[in-house]
Design a protein around this motif. Structure first.
Motif, PDB file in Angstrom:
ATOM      1  N   PHE A 266      -2.977  -2.920  -1.700  1.00  0.00           N
ATOM      2  CA  PHE A 266      -4.617  -1.978  -2.117  1.00  0.00           C
ATOM      3  C   PHE A 266      -4.495  -0.618  -2.005  1.00  0.00           C
ATOM      4  O   PHE A 266      -3.100  -0.569  -1.605  1.00  0.00           O
TER       5      PHE A 266
ATOM      6  N   VAL B  78     -13.806  -0.788   4.420  1.00  0.00           N
ATOM      7  CA  VAL B  78     -13.477   0.167   4.396  1.00  0.00           C
ATOM      8  C   VAL B  78     -15.171   1.468   4.259  1.00  0.00           C
ATOM      9  O   VAL B  78     -14.755   2.816   4.330  1.00  0.00           O
TER      10      VAL B  78
ATOM     11  N   MET C 212     -10.378   3.147  -3.863  1.00  0.00           N
ATOM     12  CA  MET C 212      -9.353   1.989  -3.720  1.00  0.00           C
ATOM     13  C   MET C 212     -10.145   1.075  -4.825  1.00  0.00           C
ATOM     14  O   MET C 212     -11.274  -0.087  -4.739  1.00  0.00           O
TER      15      MET C 212
ATOM     16  N   TRP D 219      -6.927   2.120   5.141  1.00  0.00           N
ATOM     17  CA  TRP D 219      -6.480   0.994   4.039  1.00  0.00           C
ATOM     18  C   TRP D 219      -5.470   0.356   5.122  1.00  0.00           C
ATOM     19  O   TRP D 219      -5.645  -1.296   4.937  1.00  0.00           O
TER      20      TRP D 219
ATOM     21  N   LEU E 147       0.972  -1.271   0.230  1.00  0.00           N
ATOM     22  CA  LEU E 147      -0.019  -0.120   0.073  1.00  0.00           C
ATOM     23  C   LEU E 147       1.221   1.461   0.448  1.00  0.00           C
ATOM     24  O   LEU E 147       2.270   1.363   0.385  1.00  0.00           O
TER      25      LEU E 147
END
Length: 329
Positions: free
Chosen positions: A88, A267, A236, A40, A32
């Motif tokens: 992600f 999320v 995302m 996240w 990430l």
């Protein structure tokens, strides 16, 4: 068959089963760009814990935040070769490789974060995931998001005229570059960990950012003017390397897909739930707050849509239809 031969066959079969099981067990890695305390990143850690629990310890997941494995372009290359298992990622890097996904960044596609959440869960959005294996070498499991985009600046901003000529920090991808280029600003890509200092030393004049990052990373300490515009959603995507995916058993594919999708949905729910409270927190900090809507940016939006209608290969029209459904729900 003698007893000894039977025993030998049994041992061989058992050894084969153990070898197969061991081969299927894997220590996955997920990359990430977000810092360790970002939603996240925390969600990736939660996903890893559940994956280990639900696989009875067979699978583990090491989380690498804050660009430890490189920027998103570099991580995409690693995903394509199988050197990285999962990511992600912002849809930004995906849109650089598969232009259809740039349509998600259409200015004022939705009015607020609740509509954005509905759009990301729509049939139209889900169908686009099918483009990824062939065009990007990854398997798209599902979407999540950050908050709606606003403009935080060192000097007061009320609309496009006040952004014109300013250096504004962006995530490096074509849709948002085109938006700010049409305004006449100087879009300036910077990694998230470098933004605070860049704002402090005048390397940038303003940020294209969501409420959550402004608060968590304390960017408001270096800029005290906030234009609330909700001008763009910021999706995302959770992905798995296509090469890694091909080596997984159907059972493991189902497990990873089910668990990752559930955490991605969480999320979306977290950002939708906290948006209003975070806006209030920023207003309480006594920032100079202005508001702007699509009408203020109408000329810029029209030019952007004319450009991306062709670039997105029809996806813009499809997502605009999905957005209208979201607004009507």
């Amino acid at each position: 068959m003698t007893f000894l031969k039977k025993m030998a066959v049994t041992v061989a079969i058992a050894a084969s089963i153990l070898t197969t099981t061991a081969a299927q067990a894997k220590d996955f890695r997920i990359g990430l760009i977000t810092p360790p305390n970002h939603i996240w990143t925390l969600t990736a850690q939660e996903f890893g814990k559940e994956l280990e629990e639900k696989s009875s310890g067979k699978h583990k997941l090491a989380v690498f935040p804050a660009q430890q494995l490189g920027n998103e372009a570099q991580m995409m290359q690693q995903l394509q070769t199988g050197a990285l298992d999962m990511g992600f990622l912002t849809l930004a890097e995906i849109s650089n490789r598969v232009p259809e996904f740039g349509a998600f960044y259409a200015p004022f596609l939705v009015d607020n974060i609740d509509q954005a959440a509905k759009l990301l869960k729509s049939e139209e959005a889900t169908k686009l995931l099918g483009e990824l294996p062939a065009k990007a070498g990854v398997v798209g499991v599902g979407y999540a998001m950050a908050g709606m985009r606003q403009v935080l600046s060192r000097s007061a901003v009320k609309g496009p005229e006040d952004i014109k000529g300013k250096k504004i920090r962006i995530t490096p991808f074509e849709p948002i570059k085109d938006f700010y280029n049409e305004i006449g600003a100087a879009p300036t890509p910077l990694p998230l960990p470098a933004v605070y200092d860049a704002l402090a030393n005048g390397q940038v004049d303003a940020l294209d950012m969501d409420f959550d990052s402004i608060l968590v990373l304390k960017f408001y300490e270096r800029a005290d003017n906030l234009m609330i515009s909700n001008h763009m959603m910021f999706p995302m995507i959770g992905v798995v390397s296509g090469k890694v995916w091909a080596q997984l058993s159907d059972e493991d594919k189902q497990l990873i897909q089910t668990l990752m999708k559930a955490h991605l949905d969480k999320v979306i729910e977290k950002f939708a739930a906290q948006e209003k409270d975070q806006e209030k927190q920023l207003r309480d900090l006594k920032l100079t707050v202005t508001e702007a809507d699509r009408a203020v940016f109408n000329d810029v939006v029209s030019k952007w849509e004319a450009m991306w209608k062709e670039k997105s290969k029809g996806a813009l029209d499809t997502l605009k239809q999905a957005a209208e459904k979201a607004k009507a729900q």
